[in-house]
Design a protein around this motif. Structure first.
Motif, short mmCIF file in Angstrom:
data_model
loop_
_atom_site.label_atom_id
_atom_site.label_comp_id
_atom_site.label_asym_id
_atom_site.label_seq_id
_atom_site.Cartn_x
_atom_site.Cartn_y
_atom_site.Cartn_z
N LEU A 45 0.83 -1.20 0.00
CA LEU A 45 0.00 0.00 0.00
C LEU A 45 0.86 1.25 0.00
O LEU A 45 0.56 2.24 -0.69
N VAL A 46 1.96 1.23 0.76
CA VAL A 46 2.84 2.40 0.82
C VAL A 46 3.46 2.67 -0.54
O VAL A 46 3.52 3.82 -0.99
N ARG A 47 3.92 1.61 -1.22
CA ARG A 47 4.55 1.78 -2.54
C ARG A 47 3.53 2.32 -3.55
O ARG A 47 3.83 3.25 -4.32
N ASN A 98 -1.65 9.87 0.42
CA ASN A 98 -1.54 9.22 1.71
C ASN A 98 -2.06 7.79 1.55
O ASN A 98 -3.10 7.58 0.90
N PRO A 99 -1.39 6.78 2.12
CA PRO A 99 -1.84 5.39 1.94
C PRO A 99 -3.28 5.16 2.35
O PRO A 99 -4.04 4.47 1.64
N SER A 100 -3.70 5.74 3.47
CA SER A 100 -5.07 5.53 3.93
C SER A 100 -6.07 6.12 2.95
O SER A 100 -7.12 5.52 2.67
N TYR A 101 -5.75 7.29 2.40
CA TYR A 101 -6.68 7.91 1.45
C TYR A 101 -6.76 7.10 0.17
O TYR A 101 -7.85 6.92 -0.40
N LEU A 102 -5.62 6.59 -0.31
CA LEU A 102 -5.65 5.76 -1.51
C LEU A 102 -6.52 4.53 -1.29
O LEU A 102 -7.31 4.15 -2.16
N SER A 103 -6.39 3.92 -0.12
CA SER A 103 -7.20 2.74 0.19
C SER A 103 -8.69 3.06 0.15
O SER A 103 -9.49 2.33 -0.44
N GLY A 147 -15.45 -0.38 -5.53
CA GLY A 147 -16.25 -1.29 -4.72
C GLY A 147 -15.45 -2.43 -4.13
O GLY A 147 -16.00 -3.31 -3.46
N LEU A 148 -14.12 -2.44 -4.36
CA LEU A 148 -13.25 -3.50 -3.86
C LEU A 148 -12.19 -2.91 -2.93
O LEU A 148 -11.71 -1.80 -3.14
N ASN A 149 -11.82 -3.68 -1.91
CA ASN A 149 -10.62 -3.33 -1.16
C ASN A 149 -9.41 -3.51 -2.06
O ASN A 149 -9.38 -4.42 -2.90
N LEU A 150 -8.42 -2.65 -1.90
CA LEU A 150 -7.23 -2.74 -2.74
C LEU A 150 -6.55 -4.10 -2.58
O LEU A 150 -6.08 -4.70 -3.55
N SER A 151 -6.52 -4.61 -1.35
CA SER A 151 -5.89 -5.92 -1.12
C SER A 151 -6.66 -7.02 -1.85
O SER A 151 -6.05 -7.96 -2.38
N ASP A 152 -8.01 -6.91 -1.89
CA ASP A 152 -8.81 -7.91 -2.61
C ASP A 152 -8.54 -7.83 -4.11
O ASP A 152 -8.48 -8.87 -4.80
#
Length: 562
Positions: free
Chosen positions: A470-472, A480-485, A493-498
């Motif tokens: 997420l940081v990269r 900001n990582p949290s805002y991108l997420s 509609g998806l989590n970035l990790s998903d």
């Protein structure tokens, strides 16, 4: 999503823990790993870890030294040490720190997972802790004077809605006035200053003038003051205590005005003698409700600009001299209200910040009551051009002129092209609606550009987990990582990790179509260090092992071939 860094100089431990937590998707951890203290420190300089799971004894830099460095950068980071049986001297030192835990390496993965889960729960609780609210209250007290000044500045400039001016707000900011009662307003302007004053010296001078005024007026009046435009002092004044019943409400107001008037000359003389400042005053002729102070300030500001002779050290007490000069009779007080600069400033702010409903309300307030106005009316033209310039400035700044071609912008600076004021107002409203529609389209376009860039990077680097953190990904788009997420979830509609996981699995299913590619090779192509870890993830995604999926695919191809 919380970020966890795993640190151990034994690669088998680091990689094993990484795989264990990578498979615990319900924890939604953004994982990182390092094989030494210095390597971990470099990672921490790029990202803000929420949890560090670290060996306590390592060469080059042990866990305690790493802890010191991390706490210097990220004081809120939680650290969990992995220790051996004979390391209790290290443990004793470690537990002297807040938010530091420890585990024996022999306790196994289940115990480590349990402690990490509890740490995540503690982090969640800390975000909601009452301690944070108490700290905010302390800081609010320290900043109350600054907040009071900004709030009063908003009242004087007419920036607050009526519902924002309340007794509760006055009590919270310790403003010594009754929000429900009218105020008498006085404006003081510095006519001359000693040359070469610095900002701090000028601020000290204004503060001295304020103290002089309060010395003369506080015996009979309650005062709140605010500095406007670095040269003007505005006082809002109410009678001290309850009015005399025998004098009546109006008599009490007249008595207050007479008291202030009688002392203003003394204040002028004291300022001249004590601090060498020549100051002019304009005093309102009647009290005004606080939600109408902005309109009265505009009049007093014009009044103090209405210089007579050299205009030095004036004391002006009657705004009717200005109304007569401008041939704006007192029975039409709304004439000035429609031209208030504060309303135009609020209109520009609401457009800039994307507040569509507020923009509509302010535009209506600016243009109401002029239905009978023809387009040759000079005050009406002035208002029209003021609004049109706000529109043009916005369109030019954001390079939207070409996209707004359908709005007939050639009419924007030609009030005469409208048949009536009502037609002009309708046109201005339609251009405003168009600009907000363009804002929405542009915001969506920018979001899609960012999301598309992230998705392309993910697809191009499925074999490299470091490029998928997420940081990269946030670094790539300068977010900001949290805002991108949050943005990714909002737009897709998806989590970035998903999304990353499904992309890896879809790529794996594509590669498994090639019978010559080994399972280990497929695993490496989609970013897994071991085929066992890849198999677990693939089974969780497809309910089949890679071998089973390949076998079913082969059988299907044979049946279709027959």
């Amino acid at each position: 999503m919380y970020r966890m860094l795993i640190v151990d100089d034994e690669a088998i431990i680091t990689d094993g823990l990484y795989e264990v937590f990578e498979n615990l998707q319900h924890l939604e951890l953004d994982l990182y790993k390092a094989y030494s203290g210095p390597e971990a420190l470099q990672l921490c300089q790029r990202m803000r870890p929420d949890i560090v799971l670290s060996d306590i004894r390592m060469p080059e830099m042990d866990g305690l030294q790493l802890l010191e460095r991390i706490r210097g950068m990220w004081p809120k980071c939680r650290v969990i040490f992995l220790t051996g049986h004979n390391e209790f001297s290290y443990i004793y030192t470690a537990i002297q720190y807040d938010s530091v835990g420890y585990l024996l390496k022999t306790e196994g993965y289940d115990r480590i997972i349990q402690v990490v889960e509890q740490t995540l729960a503690d982090l969640e609780s800390e975000l909601k802790a009452e301690a944070l609210l108490e700290q905010a209250e302390v800081r609010l007290g320290a900043a109350r004077e600054l907040l009071q000044r900004d709030y009063l500045h908003g009242i004087v400039k007419g920036l607050h809605h009526k519902e924002d001016i309340s007794r509760k707000q006055f009590e919270e900011l310790d403003i010594p006035l009754d929000a429900d009662k009218p105020v008498l307003m006085m404006l003081g302007r510095l006519n001359s200053l000693p040359g070469g004053l610095s900002y701090s010296e000028k601020s000290h001078l204004l503060f001295s003038i304020r103290l002089i005024a309060e010395q003369y007026l506080s015996a009979r009046a309650r005062l709140a003051h605010v500095v406007v435009d670095n040269t003007d002092l505005v006082w809002l004044i109410q009678e001290q205590g309850e009015p005399d019943p025998q004098a009546g409400l109006e008599g009490g107001r007249q008595a207050l005005r007479m008291f202030v008037t009688g002392n203003v000359e003394l204040i002028q003389a004291a300022c001249r003698e004590s601090v060498g400042a020549l100051i002019s005053f304009a005093l309102d002729d009647s009290p005004v409700q606080l939600d109408q102070v902005g309109e009265r300030f505009s009049m007093l500001n014009m009044l103090v600009n209405y210089r007579i002779g050299q205009g030095s050290g004036m004391l002006l007490l009657d705004k009717h001299i200005l109304e007569r000069e401008l041939q704006r009779p007192a029975q039409h007080p709304r004439e000035m209200k429609h031209m208030r600069q504060s309303l135009l400033d609020r209109l520009a702010d609401s457009l800039e910040h994307g507040h569509r409903d507020e923009f509509g309300r302010i535009l209506s307030e600016l243009t109401e009551g002029k239905n009978g106005t023809d387009m040759q009316h000079i005050p009406g033209q002035e208002l029209y051009f003021s609004i049109a310039l706000i529109y043009l400035s916005y369109l030019n700044r954001w390079n939207l002129v070409e996209r707004a071609a359908n709005a007939e912008l050639n009419r924007l600076m030609q009030p005469g092209s409208h048949s009536s004021w009502a037609d002009a107002v309708q046109y201005l409203a339609s251009v405003g609606t168009m600009m907000f529609d363009l804002q929405h389209v542009e915001q969506e376009r920018r979001a899609q550009t960012i999301i598309g860039s992230v998705q392309r990077h993910v697809q191009q680097h499925l074999d490299n987990p470091d490029e998928l953190s997420l940081v990269r990904l946030a670094e790539l788009v300068y977010f900001n990582p949290s805002y991108l997420s949050r943005l990714f979830k909002q737009e897709t509609g998806l989590n970035l990790s998903d999304y990353i996981n499904s992309s890896r699995m879809n790529k794996a299913m594509e590669l498994l179509r090639s019978p010559d590619m080994k399972i280990q090779e497929v695993a490496e192509q989609v970013g897994y260090n071991s085929s066992a870890n890849f198999t677990r993830s693939f089974r969780r995604y497809t309910q089949k092992t890679p071998q089973e999926y390949r076998a079913e695919l082969s059988s299907s191809q044979e049946r279709n071939g027959m």
